[in-house]
Design a protein around this motif. Structure first.
Motif, short mmCIF file in Angstrom:
data_model
loop_
_atom_site.label_atom_id
_atom_site.label_comp_id
_atom_site.label_asym_id
_atom_site.label_seq_id
_atom_site.Cartn_x
_atom_site.Cartn_y
_atom_site.Cartn_z
N ALA A 93 0.83 -1.20 0.00
CA ALA A 93 0.00 0.00 0.00
C ALA A 93 0.87 1.25 0.00
CB ALA A 93 -0.93 -0.01 1.21
N ALA A 94 1.93 1.27 0.79
CA ALA A 94 2.81 2.44 0.85
C ALA A 94 3.50 2.67 -0.49
CB ALA A 94 3.84 2.26 1.96
N ALA A 95 4.00 1.62 -1.09
CA ALA A 95 4.69 1.76 -2.38
C ALA A 95 3.72 2.18 -3.48
CB ALA A 95 5.36 0.44 -2.76
N ARG A 96 2.55 1.58 -3.50
CA ARG A 96 1.55 1.92 -4.51
C ARG A 96 1.07 3.36 -4.33
NH1 ARG A 96 -0.02 1.57 -9.29
NH2 ARG A 96 -2.20 1.19 -9.69
N LEU A 97 0.91 3.79 -3.09
CA LEU A 97 0.48 5.15 -2.79
C LEU A 97 1.52 6.16 -3.29
CD1 LEU A 97 -1.63 6.99 -1.51
CD2 LEU A 97 -0.45 6.68 0.67
N ARG A 98 2.81 5.88 -3.07
CA ARG A 98 3.86 6.78 -3.56
C ARG A 98 3.80 6.91 -5.08
NH1 ARG A 98 6.87 4.22 0.39
NH2 ARG A 98 7.75 2.77 -1.13
N GLY A 99 3.61 5.80 -5.76
CA GLY A 99 3.51 5.83 -7.22
C GLY A 99 2.29 6.59 -7.70
N LEU A 100 1.17 6.37 -7.04
CA LEU A 100 -0.06 7.07 -7.42
C LEU A 100 0.09 8.57 -7.21
CD1 LEU A 100 -2.73 4.64 -5.93
CD2 LEU A 100 -2.32 5.09 -8.36
N ALA A 145 -8.23 0.13 -2.43
CA ALA A 145 -9.32 -0.77 -2.03
C ALA A 145 -9.64 -1.76 -3.15
CB ALA A 145 -10.55 0.04 -1.67
N ALA A 146 -9.56 -1.30 -4.40
CA ALA A 146 -9.82 -2.20 -5.53
C ALA A 146 -8.76 -3.30 -5.63
CB ALA A 146 -9.86 -1.40 -6.83
N LYS A 147 -7.59 -3.03 -5.10
CA LYS A 147 -6.52 -4.04 -5.10
C LYS A 147 -6.66 -5.02 -3.94
CE LYS A 147 -3.81 -2.97 -8.56
NZ LYS A 147 -3.60 -3.92 -9.64
N GLY A 148 -7.68 -4.80 -3.10
CA GLY A 148 -7.93 -5.73 -2.01
C GLY A 148 -7.29 -5.32 -0.69
N ARG A 161 2.04 10.33 -9.88
CA ARG A 161 1.22 10.49 -11.09
C ARG A 161 0.15 11.55 -10.94
NH1 ARG A 161 0.56 7.11 -15.18
NH2 ARG A 161 -1.68 7.44 -15.09
N GLY A 162 -0.07 12.02 -9.72
CA GLY A 162 -1.07 13.06 -9.51
C GLY A 162 -2.42 12.53 -9.09
N THR A 163 -2.44 11.49 -8.30
CA THR A 163 -3.69 10.91 -7.85
C THR A 163 -4.10 11.55 -6.53
OG1 THR A 163 -3.05 8.82 -8.88
CG2 THR A 163 -4.83 8.73 -7.28
N SER A 164 -5.37 11.94 -6.44
CA SER A 164 -5.90 12.56 -5.22
C SER A 164 -6.03 11.50 -4.12
CB SER A 164 -7.26 13.18 -5.49
OG SER A 164 -8.22 12.16 -5.75
N THR A 165 -6.23 11.97 -2.91
CA THR A 165 -6.39 11.05 -1.77
C THR A 165 -7.60 10.16 -1.97
OG1 THR A 165 -5.37 12.65 -0.29
CG2 THR A 165 -6.71 10.94 0.73
N ARG A 166 -8.72 10.74 -2.41
CA ARG A 166 -9.94 9.94 -2.63
C ARG A 166 -9.72 8.85 -3.66
NH1 ARG A 166 -13.49 15.08 -3.46
NH2 ARG A 166 -13.33 15.95 -1.39
N GLN A 167 -9.10 9.22 -4.76
CA GLN A 167 -8.89 8.24 -5.82
C GLN A 167 -7.86 7.19 -5.40
OE1 GLN A 167 -7.44 9.54 -9.76
NE2 GLN A 167 -9.50 9.01 -10.44
N ALA A 168 -6.85 7.60 -4.65
CA ALA A 168 -5.85 6.64 -4.16
C ALA A 168 -6.50 5.62 -3.24
CB ALA A 168 -4.73 7.38 -3.45
N THR A 217 -5.43 -0.60 6.66
CA THR A 217 -4.09 -0.53 6.06
C THR A 217 -3.96 0.70 5.18
OG1 THR A 217 -4.02 -2.96 6.07
CG2 THR A 217 -2.39 -1.83 4.71
N ILE A 218 -5.03 1.05 4.47
CA ILE A 218 -5.02 2.25 3.63
C ILE A 218 -4.88 3.49 4.51
CG2 ILE A 218 -6.39 3.69 2.07
CD1 ILE A 218 -7.63 1.06 1.00
N ALA A 219 -5.64 3.54 5.60
CA ALA A 219 -5.55 4.68 6.52
C ALA A 219 -4.16 4.80 7.12
CB ALA A 219 -6.60 4.54 7.62
N ALA A 220 -3.54 3.67 7.44
CA ALA A 220 -2.19 3.68 8.00
C ALA A 220 -1.18 4.19 6.97
CB ALA A 220 -1.80 2.29 8.47
N ALA A 221 -1.34 3.77 5.71
CA ALA A 221 -0.43 4.24 4.65
C ALA A 221 -0.57 5.74 4.43
CB ALA A 221 -0.71 3.48 3.35
N LEU A 222 -1.81 6.24 4.47
CA LEU A 222 -2.03 7.68 4.33
C LEU A 222 -1.46 8.44 5.53
CD1 LEU A 222 -5.64 7.66 2.87
CD2 LEU A 222 -3.58 8.44 1.71
N ALA A 223 -1.59 7.88 6.72
CA ALA A 223 -1.03 8.52 7.91
C ALA A 223 0.49 8.56 7.85
CB ALA A 223 -1.49 7.79 9.16
#
Length: 161
Positions: free
Chosen positions: A47-54, A69-72, A57-64, A77-83
């Motif tokens: 999640a952390a690595a994917r979030l950095r890549g997103l 979530a679509a990746k399962g 590329r210019g992905t907003s928090t909502r879209q990230a 875990t998503i909230a922790a990665a954003l934090a």
């Protein structure tokens, strides 16, 4: 995601052999558990690595959040990665807002919106650019700020930070 991939492969194989895929459910769970224990599958690192890549590329928090979530990836875990992302950006007053601002500029640059359009075409495409930023998940205030700014405003404010 590993569980879904394995289930798909088992179903495909069972169809060709005319077997029941439910017979192999235990094997799938055992394989997923074994890979997690071995450290081969780590949702938090993914999640952390994917979030950095997103974000690059210019992905907003909502879209990230939606893409992870679509990746399962589960919501915790998503909230922790954003934090963690916000914590890394704490060199500024508001790390989350700064990260979102940088992502918005990256999105505008990649899509050639607002300040990255030809100067004479900017007024004609203002509403369209704002709509594109909104669909990408950025707030109206941030989208308006980016679309109405000059292209070098991003670099100037980045240098000041």
């Amino acid at each position: 995601m590993l569980r879904r991939v394995l289930a798909r492969r088992v179903q495909r194989r069972c169809r060709s052999r005319e077997e029941d895929p439910a017979e192999h459910a235990g094997l799938i769970e055992e394989t997923v558990a074994r890979t997690q224990r071995a450290g081969l599958v780590d949702d938090a690192r993914f999640a952390a690595a994917r979030l950095r890549g997103l974000r690059r590329r210019g992905t907003s928090t909502r879209q990230a959040q939606a893409r992870l979530a679509a990746k399962g990836i589960d919501a915790g875990t998503i909230a922790a990665a954003l934090a963690d992302e916000e914590e890394e950006a704490t060199g500024t007053e508001d790390g989350a807002a700064e990260t979102e601002r940088k992502a918005a500029w990256a999105y505008a640059r990649r899509r050639r919106l607002g300040p990255y359009r030809l100067t004479e075409a900017r007024p004609l495409h203002r509403e369209r650019d704002l709509a594109a930023m909104a669909r990408a998940g950025f707030s109206y205030a941030l989208a308006k700020n980016v679309i109405e700014s000059e292209a070098d405003a991003d670099e100037t404010s980045s240098d000041e930070s």
